[in-house]
Design a protein around this motif. Sequence first.
Motif, PDB file in Angstrom:
ATOM      1  N   UNK A 215      22.994  12.891  -7.983  1.00 37.89           N
ATOM      2  CA  UNK A 215      22.370  12.522  -9.246  1.00 37.89           C
ATOM      3  C   UNK A 215      20.858  12.687  -9.169  1.00 37.89           C
ATOM      4  N   UNK A 216      20.276  13.188 -10.245  1.00 39.44           N
ATOM      5  CA  UNK A 216      18.829  13.356 -10.315  1.00 39.44           C
ATOM      6  C   UNK A 216      18.329  12.931 -11.691  1.00 39.44           C
ATOM      7  N   UNK A 217      17.040  12.643 -11.769  1.00 43.30           N
ATOM      8  CA  UNK A 217      16.362  12.392 -13.032  1.00 43.30           C
ATOM      9  C   UNK A 217      15.171  13.335 -13.089  1.00 43.30           C
ATOM     10  N   UNK A 218      15.002  14.040 -14.203  1.00 42.76           N
ATOM     11  CA  UNK A 218      13.950  15.052 -14.257  1.00 42.76           C
ATOM     12  C   UNK A 218      13.111  14.925 -15.524  1.00 42.76           C
ATOM     13  N   UNK A 219      11.906  15.457 -15.451  1.00 42.46           N
ATOM     14  CA  UNK A 219      10.963  15.465 -16.568  1.00 42.46           C
ATOM     15  C   UNK A 219      11.297  16.655 -17.477  1.00 42.46           C
ATOM     16  N   UNK A 220      11.680  16.362 -18.712  1.00 38.12           N
ATOM     17  CA  UNK A 220      12.124  17.410 -19.633  1.00 38.12           C
ATOM     18  C   UNK A 220      11.040  17.820 -20.628  1.00 38.12           C
ATOM     19  N   UNK A 221       9.780  17.563 -20.290  1.00 38.86           N
ATOM     20  CA  UNK A 221       8.693  17.932 -21.206  1.00 38.86           C
ATOM     21  C   UNK A 221       8.706  19.423 -21.522  1.00 38.86           C
ATOM     22  N   UNK A 222       8.787  20.261 -20.492  1.00 35.18           N
ATOM     23  CA  UNK A 222       8.766  21.715 -20.698  1.00 35.18           C
ATOM     24  C   UNK A 222      10.037  22.185 -21.402  1.00 35.18           C
ATOM     25  N   UNK A 223      11.164  21.544 -21.096  1.00 41.37           N
ATOM     26  CA  UNK A 223      12.435  21.912 -21.728  1.00 41.37           C
ATOM     27  C   UNK A 223      12.370  21.637 -23.232  1.00 41.37           C
ATOM     28  N   UNK A 233      10.371  30.298 -33.451  1.00 45.75           N
ATOM     29  CA  UNK A 233      10.422  31.756 -33.475  1.00 45.75           C
ATOM     30  C   UNK A 233      11.688  32.288 -34.129  1.00 45.75           C
ATOM     31  N   UNK A 234      12.556  31.392 -34.576  1.00 48.27           N
ATOM     32  CA  UNK A 234      13.768  31.798 -35.276  1.00 48.27           C
ATOM     33  C   UNK A 234      14.983  31.994 -34.394  1.00 48.27           C
ATOM     34  N   UNK A 235      14.885  31.635 -33.125  1.00 47.70           N
ATOM     35  CA  UNK A 235      16.028  31.755 -32.217  1.00 47.70           C
ATOM     36  C   UNK A 235      16.860  30.480 -32.316  1.00 47.70           C
ATOM     37  N   UNK A 236      18.104  30.618 -32.759  1.00 50.02           N
ATOM     38  CA  UNK A 236      18.970  29.459 -32.959  1.00 50.02           C
ATOM     39  C   UNK A 236      19.631  29.049 -31.650  1.00 50.02           C
ATOM     40  N   UNK A 237      19.018  28.080 -30.969  1.00 49.34           N
ATOM     41  CA  UNK A 237      19.540  27.601 -29.692  1.00 49.34           C
ATOM     42  C   UNK A 237      19.566  26.081 -29.681  1.00 49.34           C
ATOM     43  N   UNK A 238      20.308  25.533 -28.717  1.00 48.40           N
ATOM     44  CA  UNK A 238      20.403  24.093 -28.523  1.00 48.40           C
ATOM     45  C   UNK A 238      20.061  23.771 -27.072  1.00 48.40           C
ATOM     46  N   UNK A 239      19.984  22.473 -26.776  1.00 44.22           N
ATOM     47  CA  UNK A 239      19.770  22.083 -25.388  1.00 44.22           C
ATOM     48  C   UNK A 239      20.894  22.597 -24.490  1.00 44.22           C
ATOM     49  N   UNK A 240      22.123  22.593 -24.999  1.00 45.08           N
ATOM     50  CA  UNK A 240      23.248  23.098 -24.203  1.00 45.08           C
ATOM     51  C   UNK A 240      23.029  24.550 -23.809  1.00 45.08           C
ATOM     52  N   UNK A 241      22.480  25.356 -24.713  1.00 40.02           N
ATOM     53  CA  UNK A 241      22.216  26.766 -24.402  1.00 40.02           C
ATOM     54  C   UNK A 241      21.186  26.894 -23.279  1.00 40.02           C
ATOM     55  N   UNK A 242      20.126  26.082 -23.344  1.00 40.16           N
ATOM     56  CA  UNK A 242      19.117  26.117 -22.290  1.00 40.16           C
ATOM     57  C   UNK A 242      19.701  25.650 -20.962  1.00 40.16           C
ATOM     58  N   UNK A 401      12.814  21.700 -15.260  1.00 32.22           N
ATOM     59  CA  UNK A 401      11.464  21.158 -15.413  1.00 32.22           C
ATOM     60  C   UNK A 401      10.449  22.255 -15.755  1.00 32.22           C
ATOM     61  N   UNK A 402      10.832  23.504 -15.509  1.00 36.92           N
ATOM     62  CA  UNK A 402       9.985  24.638 -15.888  1.00 36.92           C
ATOM     63  C   UNK A 402      10.313  25.130 -17.316  1.00 36.92           C
ATOM     64  N   UNK A 403      11.302  24.495 -17.942  1.00 37.59           N
ATOM     65  CA  UNK A 403      11.663  24.851 -19.321  1.00 37.59           C
ATOM     66  C   UNK A 403      13.013  25.513 -19.468  1.00 37.59           C
TER      67      UNK A 403
END
Length: 404
Positions: A215-223, A233-242, A401-403
């Motif tokens: 288990x980990x906890x991470x900083x999601x600022x960049x994400x 930019x018009x790209x239809x994505x979700x967190x699941x896609x990332x 964490x890098x996005x």
Amino acid sequence: MYTIRLPRLGQTMESGTITQWHFAEGDRFTAGEPLYDVETEKMNTEVEAKQDGVLARIVTASGDNVPVGTVLAVAAEVGETFSGADIEAVLGEHSGQPAEAATTESASDEQASQPPSGDQAPAREMAVAGLAQGPVRAVPKARRVARQLGVDLESVRGSGQNGVIRVSDVESASGTAGYVGAPRVAERIPVRGVAKAMADAMTRSWREIPQFVQQISLDATALRARLKRLRYEGVQVTYTDLLIAAVASAVSEVPAVNSTFTDEEIIRYSDVNVSFAVAADRGLLVPVVRQANRLPIDRIGATTKELAERARAGKLRATDISDGTITVSNLGAFGVETGTPIVNAPQSAIIFVGALSDRAIVEDGQVVVRPMLNIAVAYDHRVIDGMTGAKFTSALKNRLEAGG
């Protein structure tokens, strides 16, 4: 006249449960129209008519589970007239049994009400007459439950196809489940098809696979920032896609997690086929984004959207849910923060993702607020040791964490 049989919809399919007929007996249908729905161990799908016809008799009722190749119905050519004896002859010819032995219990009920063999009434007239004058029609399980609960089927109104009595109808008529003080039954949900396959798989996974979780906890600022930028930019994505993209990339650093264990060998895959969880009315379904390691983020987004829509509509194909090599289960939308996933055999790793939430953390000696994300990764210990697992968990954290 001709028979309609249950086709094999996938290489591993052995049986299926008819969940719905889209036409009633006597109805005319056209090639290409959805004729009935069938649920297998992996999916629920519509089966289209292969040719024009008239539905003369439904042999396999909704709710019945039957082997591949079973006669589901008898159909007539458009404009063809026939009798009950003609239907029985077709059933007998195609089953290799006497005609009277080829029907199900509900079909036998209907047979008793058919006109004499000399009557050449059109299909619709014959079906309506038989239904109106025949004895009680009920699926076999409803008859068993009625006997158990002491319910007279003559007094029960059927809610099934053409008034067929179902288990729920019997239970509603019974009032109680057997004795005074027993809880009233609201619903009985058969464990079959997708639900049974998932239950069996999870039981085997828990019983047979030695697994551990990191288990980990991470900083999601960049994400979070990347998601906003892509949508702008018009790209239809979700967190699941990332997440899927990040998992596929992390696998390239630690390919050992993209494997399957057999008694003879460990199979490592070059394609990263990411299974992802979708909540649907029929339960949790897990379609697959194939070759996610080769897809740009916009294609991943388009693929997950299409698969999720088909999953919720009950129209996933066998190829949509097969050949996954690693799984992502994102329950953040439901507010779940942490969890302990179970390996989705025969895969060797599954990534659970919780809700993204702002939390106070200490950074360089200062208390700051950051969007944080909890992740738990379960591994098959037969394939992945603790150090290898840690490398993948760390690689995934770094990428997110890098996005992503």
